[in-house]
Design a protein around this motif. Structure first.
Motif, PDB file in Angstrom:
ATOM      1  N   PRO A 207       2.239  29.120 -93.984  1.00 13.41           N
ATOM      2  CA  PRO A 207       2.059  30.499 -94.458  1.00 13.41           C
ATOM      3  C   PRO A 207       0.746  30.674 -95.210  1.00 13.41           C
ATOM      4  N   THR A 208       0.035  31.745 -94.905  1.00 12.28           N
ATOM      5  CA  THR A 208      -1.255  32.041 -95.538  1.00 12.28           C
ATOM      6  C   THR A 208      -1.363  33.543 -95.778  1.00 12.28           C
ATOM      7  N   ALA A 209      -2.430  33.931 -96.451  1.00 15.08           N
ATOM      8  CA  ALA A 209      -2.811  35.341 -96.475  1.00 15.08           C
ATOM      9  C   ALA A 209      -3.086  35.799 -95.047  1.00 15.08           C
ATOM     10  N   PRO A 210      -3.096  37.109 -94.791  1.00 22.71           N
ATOM     11  CA  PRO A 210      -3.323  37.591 -93.420  1.00 22.71           C
ATOM     12  C   PRO A 210      -4.630  37.072 -92.821  1.00 22.71           C
ATOM     13  N   ILE A 211      -4.562  36.672 -91.550  1.00 21.45           N
ATOM     14  CA  ILE A 211      -5.715  36.178 -90.795  1.00 21.45           C
ATOM     15  C   ILE A 211      -5.984  37.151 -89.651  1.00 21.45           C
ATOM     16  N   LEU A 212      -7.248  37.513 -89.464  1.00 17.04           N
ATOM     17  CA  LEU A 212      -7.640  38.450 -88.417  1.00 17.04           C
ATOM     18  C   LEU A 212      -8.175  37.689 -87.213  1.00 17.04           C
ATOM     19  N   LEU A 213      -7.564  37.905 -86.044  1.00 18.58           N
ATOM     20  CA  LEU A 213      -8.009  37.315 -84.793  1.00 18.58           C
ATOM     21  C   LEU A 213      -8.659  38.390 -83.930  1.00 18.58           C
ATOM     22  N   LEU A 214      -9.737  38.036 -83.231  1.00 15.01           N
ATOM     23  CA  LEU A 214     -10.445  38.955 -82.344  1.00 15.01           C
ATOM     24  C   LEU A 214     -10.553  38.318 -80.964  1.00 15.01           C
ATOM     25  N   ALA A 215     -10.304  39.104 -79.906  1.00 17.76           N
ATOM     26  CA  ALA A 215     -10.392  38.557 -78.546  1.00 17.76           C
ATOM     27  C   ALA A 215     -10.630  39.675 -77.547  1.00 17.76           C
ATOM     28  N   ASN A 216     -11.203  39.308 -76.390  1.00 21.56           N
ATOM     29  CA  ASN A 216     -11.535  40.246 -75.319  1.00 21.56           C
ATOM     30  C   ASN A 216     -10.545  40.093 -74.168  1.00 21.56           C
ATOM     31  N   ARG A 217      -9.891  41.184 -73.813  1.00 19.56           N
ATOM     32  CA  ARG A 217      -8.765  41.047 -72.884  1.00 19.56           C
ATOM     33  C   ARG A 217      -9.144  41.097 -71.407  1.00 19.56           C
ATOM     34  N   GLN A 218     -10.385  41.461 -71.071  1.00 21.27           N
ATOM     35  CA  GLN A 218     -10.759  41.480 -69.662  1.00 21.27           C
ATOM     36  C   GLN A 218     -11.295  40.135 -69.168  1.00 21.27           C
TER      37      GLN A 218
ATOM     38  N   HIS B 158     -17.553  36.735 -74.423  1.00 20.60           N
ATOM     39  CA  HIS B 158     -17.181  35.748 -75.437  1.00 20.60           C
ATOM     40  C   HIS B 158     -17.576  36.270 -76.813  1.00 20.60           C
ATOM     41  N   GLY B 159     -16.588  36.674 -77.587  1.00 24.84           N
ATOM     42  CA  GLY B 159     -16.835  37.211 -78.918  1.00 24.84           C
ATOM     43  C   GLY B 159     -16.827  38.727 -78.924  1.00 24.84           C
ATOM     44  N   SER B 160     -16.307  39.304 -80.023  1.00 24.50           N
ATOM     45  CA  SER B 160     -16.123  40.751 -80.120  1.00 24.50           C
ATOM     46  C   SER B 160     -17.009  41.408 -81.166  1.00 24.50           C
ATOM     47  N   ARG B 161     -17.443  40.673 -82.171  1.00 27.08           N
ATOM     48  CA  ARG B 161     -18.269  41.260 -83.227  1.00 27.08           C
ATOM     49  C   ARG B 161     -19.580  41.780 -82.635  1.00 27.08           C
ATOM     50  N   GLY B 162     -20.015  42.939 -83.145  1.00 31.56           N
ATOM     51  CA  GLY B 162     -21.284  43.507 -82.711  1.00 31.56           C
ATOM     52  C   GLY B 162     -21.233  44.237 -81.392  1.00 31.56           C
ATOM     53  N   LYS B 163     -20.066  44.362 -80.793  1.00 31.50           N
ATOM     54  CA  LYS B 163     -19.943  45.019 -79.496  1.00 31.50           C
ATOM     55  C   LYS B 163     -19.148  46.322 -79.561  1.00 31.50           C
ATOM     56  N   SER B 164     -18.587  46.605 -80.747  1.00 30.30           N
ATOM     57  CA  SER B 164     -17.717  47.762 -80.888  1.00 30.30           C
ATOM     58  C   SER B 164     -17.733  48.220 -82.339  1.00 30.30           C
ATOM     59  N   ALA B 165     -18.020  49.503 -82.566  1.00 29.18           N
ATOM     60  CA  ALA B 165     -17.961  50.040 -83.925  1.00 29.18           C
ATOM     61  C   ALA B 165     -16.561  49.913 -84.492  1.00 29.18           C
ATOM     62  N   CYS B 166     -15.569  50.019 -83.635  1.00 32.93           N
ATOM     63  CA  CYS B 166     -14.177  49.874 -84.052  1.00 32.93           C
ATOM     64  C   CYS B 166     -13.912  48.466 -84.578  1.00 32.93           C
ATOM     65  N   VAL B 167     -14.341  47.447 -83.848  1.00 39.58           N
ATOM     66  CA  VAL B 167     -14.149  46.059 -84.292  1.00 39.58           C
ATOM     67  C   VAL B 167     -14.902  45.801 -85.590  1.00 39.58           C
ATOM     68  N   ASP B 168     -16.157  46.241 -85.657  1.00 37.75           N
ATOM     69  CA  ASP B 168     -16.957  45.973 -86.845  1.00 37.75           C
ATOM     70  C   ASP B 168     -16.396  46.687 -88.070  1.00 37.75           C
ATOM     71  N   ALA B 169     -15.844  47.879 -87.879  1.00 33.99           N
ATOM     72  CA  ALA B 169     -15.224  48.577 -89.008  1.00 33.99           C
ATOM     73  C   ALA B 169     -14.013  47.813 -89.529  1.00 33.99           C
ATOM     74  N   TRP B 170     -13.254  47.220 -88.629  1.00 36.48           N
ATOM     75  CA  TRP B 170     -12.115  46.406 -89.071  1.00 36.48           C
ATOM     76  C   TRP B 170     -12.581  45.156 -89.801  1.00 36.48           C
ATOM     77  N   LEU B 171     -13.681  44.561 -89.355  1.00 39.55           N
ATOM     78  CA  LEU B 171     -14.232  43.415 -90.083  1.00 39.55           C
ATOM     79  C   LEU B 171     -14.617  43.814 -91.503  1.00 39.55           C
ATOM     80  N   ASP B 172     -15.300  44.951 -91.646  1.00 41.27           N
ATOM     81  CA  ASP B 172     -15.678  45.424 -92.981  1.00 41.27           C
ATOM     82  C   ASP B 172     -14.440  45.619 -93.852  1.00 41.27           C
ATOM     83  N   ARG B 173     -13.458  46.303 -93.294  1.00 42.08           N
ATOM     84  CA  ARG B 173     -12.237  46.605 -94.043  1.00 42.08           C
ATOM     85  C   ARG B 173     -11.492  45.338 -94.423  1.00 42.08           C
ATOM     86  N   TYR B 174     -11.412  44.418 -93.490  1.00 42.42           N
ATOM     87  CA  TYR B 174     -10.652  43.184 -93.732  1.00 42.42           C
ATOM     88  C   TYR B 174     -11.287  42.363 -94.848  1.00 42.42           C
TER      89      TYR B 174
END
Length: 482
Positions: free
Chosen positions: A404-415, A445-461
């Motif tokens: 058990p840990t604090a929440p962990i954020l995973l990012l992945a590309n589904r296509q 390979h990798g999601s950061r920097g490819k979507s304003a939505c993803v990057d906003a979640w990184l900032d928030r997290y």
């Protein structure tokens, strides 16, 4: 979804986002870090000495190189984020800004893990001529039984040289040991809990850290997620177990769908032609290039790691289909850091259970080829050195993976992600109870920097620790040919 603390921090970030990457701002000096005079512009460089073995303190020390990218708004700094770009074997000392907001409000500390870059490294070769066998042994795969035997022989030559010359560090390069180095760095920079962004292999490092030090997990963003259980344990070669090749058909189909209106080639026909023999093409610099089936698969694989490389992939395949009328993109990049490459290999072979008989790779590669043509054997043969390289580390960690840990954020590309398949990220989400997968609807390979939505979640997290609801999907900012 936008609590007051985040709103205030985002307001600060908006003002700070106009600050250029210029001279580093003043930042507190971490304990134990020896700072150096020479560094890339905008960064502060240093190193930390750590135990060579955490199980045997008398074994000596290793040096870990770091580079700090200071927050541009030091007056409102929120802490430190540590960074790993993947590999194993890739240098991470000069970390990117991650996002404009994170660069404004966090020092970002990049690390060369032990065995890599400016950190303590192994040296397998004593003569430049020995590099020729390395070029034959790695990054390719055999098509015939004779070629298989030659590759086994060449690979064994490389691993024998490493066993003879690498020294004691080679047996202290597992990710478990590297995670303990990361914890030493966390403490040196005065952080009570770890903030970390890791991509690809960096996700396995983050997963290992989270299970070795669950109470010290602050915010861990893991992008392009490896399945830690399959990485460390299981039957067959590790590179077969991870099954990146399964995402090959989906990624190539996503590319072909996007390319349909502008591409004039048959993908299967191109592979058939190469399977019959090499094709000579001219690159955009005017150089004649011989393209084999194996080198084409490697190049296609590389292009598919980024959907924005779709125009280059289309040009490459068009030239292979009609070499008389079209040119392939010219190759870029300098020579590889061989010592870091082999240091990463020692990490991989220390971490993962693998067969000790190199002959079994052939059958696993054939099975994988039925799932992802070309990508299967290309993937599977990446771990062939582990059959003959006798490295082991008493600091190796093999699980459990559900502490058990604090929440962990995973990012992945589904296509499709040929390095870290989407199915692996889905399995990883189910192992720790507090991991949350954020999906990007693209390939690569990798999601950061490819979507304003993803990057906003990184900032928030990283500010609040909040994670998206399970099943959340983000759209990319651009399509493959936009």
């Amino acid at each position: 979804m936008n609590p007051p603390k985040l709103r205030a921090a985002l307001a600060l970030g908006a003002a700070a986002s106009v600050v250029a990457l210029s001279a580093p701002a003043a930042a507190a000096s971490p304990a134990g870090i020896v700072w150096e005079d020479t560094c890339q512009a905008g960064y502060q460089c240093g190193h930390l000495d750590v135990p060579l073995s955490y199980q045997d303190p008398s074994a000596g020390t290793a040096s870990i190189a770091v580079g700090r990218l200071p927050a541009t708004d030091q007056a409102h700094k929120l802490g430190t984020i540590f960074y790993n770009p993947g590999g194993p074997g890739a240098s991470g000392r000069y970390a990117p800004a991650l996002t404009p907001f994170l660069h404004a409000h966090f020092d970002i500390v990049g690390i060369d893990p032990r065995g890599v870059g400016a950190s303590s490294k192994i040296h397998c070769f004593t003569d430049p001529s020995q590099l020729e066998v390395l070029q034959r042994a790695l990054g390719t795969f055999p098509l015939t039984r004779d070629a298989e035997q030659q590759q086994i022989t060449d690979t064994r030559t490389v691993t024998d040289l490493c066993e003879q010359n690498a020294g004691p560090l080679a047996n202290h390069l597992s990710t478990g040991t590297i995670a303990r180095d990361l914890d030493r760095l966390r403490a040196a920079f005065g952080e009570p809990k770890l903030r970390f962004y890791g991509k690809s292999y960096g996700t396995y490092l983050g997963e290992t850290y989270a299970n070795l030090f669950p109470g010290r997990v602050g915010t861990l963003a893991l992008d392009a997620v490896d399945d830690p259980a399959r990485w460390a344990t299981g039957a067959g070669p590790m590179s077969y177990r991870l099954q990146g090749y399964e995402d090959g058909p989906r990624a190539i189909q996503s590319f072909l769908d996007a390319c349909a209106a502008r591409c004039d080639f048959g993908y299967g026909a191109v592979l058939d032609r190469l399977a019959a023999g090499p094709v000579t093409v001219t690159d955009t610099a005017g150089k004649q290039v011989v393209v084999t089936y194996q080198s084409a698969i490697a190049q296609i694989h590389d292009y598919l790691t980024d959907a924005q490389a779709a125009p280059q992939l289309a040009a490459f395949l068009t030239a292979l289909a009609d070499p008389a009328s079209h040119r392939v993109p010219a190759a870029a990049g300098g020579p590889p850091d061989v010592d870091s490459l082999l240091g990463g290999g020692a990490t991989l072979c220390s971490d993962a259970a693998n067969p000790r008989d190199p002959a079994v790779w052939w059958d696993y590669a054939r099975r994988a080829d039925q799932v992802g043509r070309g990508f299967g054997p290309y993937d599977v043969y990446k771990t062939l050195p582990c059959a003959t390289w006798d490295v082991s580390d008493t600091g190796r960690y093999t699980g459990p993976w559900n502490r058990p840990t604090a929440p962990i954020l995973l990012l992945a590309n589904r296509q499709g992600d040929l390095e870290t398949p989407y199915a692996g990220a889905q399995r990883a989400e189910k192992q720790p109870a507090n991991a949350h997968l954020l999906t990007l609807d693209t390939y690569g390979h990798g999601s950061r920097g490819k979507s304003a939505c993803v990057d906003a979640w990184l900032d928030r997290y990283f500010v609040t620790g909040s994670v998206p609801a399970r099943g959340t999907v983000c759209a990319p900012d651009r399509g493959p040919f936009d």
